[in-house]
Design a protein around this motif. Structure first.
Motif, short mmCIF file in Angstrom:
data_model
loop_
_atom_site.label_atom_id
_atom_site.label_comp_id
_atom_site.label_asym_id
_atom_site.label_seq_id
_atom_site.Cartn_x
_atom_site.Cartn_y
_atom_site.Cartn_z
N ILE A 49 37.06 36.22 46.24
CA ILE A 49 38.02 35.98 45.14
C ILE A 49 39.45 35.42 45.94
O ILE A 49 39.53 35.90 46.78
N GLU A 50 39.89 34.37 45.19
CA GLU A 50 41.06 33.88 45.77
C GLU A 50 42.34 34.08 44.84
O GLU A 50 42.09 34.32 43.63
N GLU A 51 43.45 34.16 45.41
CA GLU A 51 44.46 34.12 44.64
C GLU A 51 44.75 33.32 43.42
O GLU A 51 44.36 32.19 43.48
N ASP A 52 45.00 33.50 42.14
CA ASP A 52 45.29 32.88 40.91
C ASP A 52 43.65 32.61 40.35
O ASP A 52 43.78 31.56 39.54
N ASP A 53 42.87 33.46 40.52
CA ASP A 53 41.47 33.31 40.06
C ASP A 53 41.39 34.01 38.84
O ASP A 53 41.94 34.94 38.80
N LEU A 54 40.78 33.49 37.59
CA LEU A 54 40.37 34.23 36.61
C LEU A 54 39.20 34.79 36.71
O LEU A 54 38.16 33.93 37.26
N ILE A 55 38.90 36.12 36.55
CA ILE A 55 37.54 36.72 37.09
C ILE A 55 36.96 37.14 35.73
O ILE A 55 37.46 37.96 35.08
N LEU A 56 35.68 36.58 35.40
CA LEU A 56 35.06 37.10 34.31
C LEU A 56 34.11 38.33 34.82
O LEU A 56 33.25 37.89 35.67
N LEU A 57 34.08 39.42 34.03
CA LEU A 57 33.33 40.63 34.41
C LEU A 57 32.34 40.95 33.41
O LEU A 57 32.57 40.79 32.22
N PRO A 58 31.21 41.70 33.92
CA PRO A 58 30.32 42.24 32.72
C PRO A 58 30.88 43.50 32.16
O PRO A 58 31.57 44.11 33.04
#
Length: 143
Positions: A49-58
């Protein structure tokens, strides 16, 4: 391929399905998103994970795994998390405490499709804008 930073507000307007709900402070809508990633839980390697990432989670993950992910993603500098449907209240409160915005996608959404739309907007704004315009036109014609 160089990418152009995109604000969460732009993702909400141009890439995410209609009916997506933003949970966060109004000023967090201007957070910059550099990339979007789908991750599985439990989170095994926060270094991805990098700074400013949008993370899509289950959303079918265990509540404890979601809570641990909120802490790790906030510390990694993620821009926001997105998931389909609803989240337990404890997860929402943890995200608010960590100042990590949440985007709740409508229940009938495709995580894969949302991921693809976000990446398209980040990497090729013109193509995504044309695609979104076509989708809106089609919806209006069906009414």
């Amino acid at each position: 391929m160089p990418t152009a930073p995109v604000a969460l507000s732009e993702l909400l307007r141009l890439a995410f399905p209609g009916g997506s709900e933003f949970i966060g402070a109004p000023e967090q809508r201007s957070r910059v998103v550099q990339w979007a990633s789908v991750i599985n839980l439990p989170l095994r390697n926060v270094a991805e994970i990098e700074e400013d990432d949008l993370i899509l989670l289950p959303t079918d993950a265990a509540e404890a795994d979601l809570l641990a992910a909120i802490t790790a993603l906030s510390q990694a500098g993620a821009a926001a998390i997105a998931c389909i449907g609803s989240l337990p209240e404890s997860v929402i409160k943890a995200a608010q405490y960590a100042r990590l915005p949440i985007i709740l996608l409508p229940p009938n959404s495709s995580l894969r499709g949302t991921h693809q739309a976000a990446l398209t907007l980040i990497t090729n704004r013109q193509a995504q804008t044309a695609q979104r315009t076509g989708q809106i036109r089609q919806q209006l014609e069906q009414q």
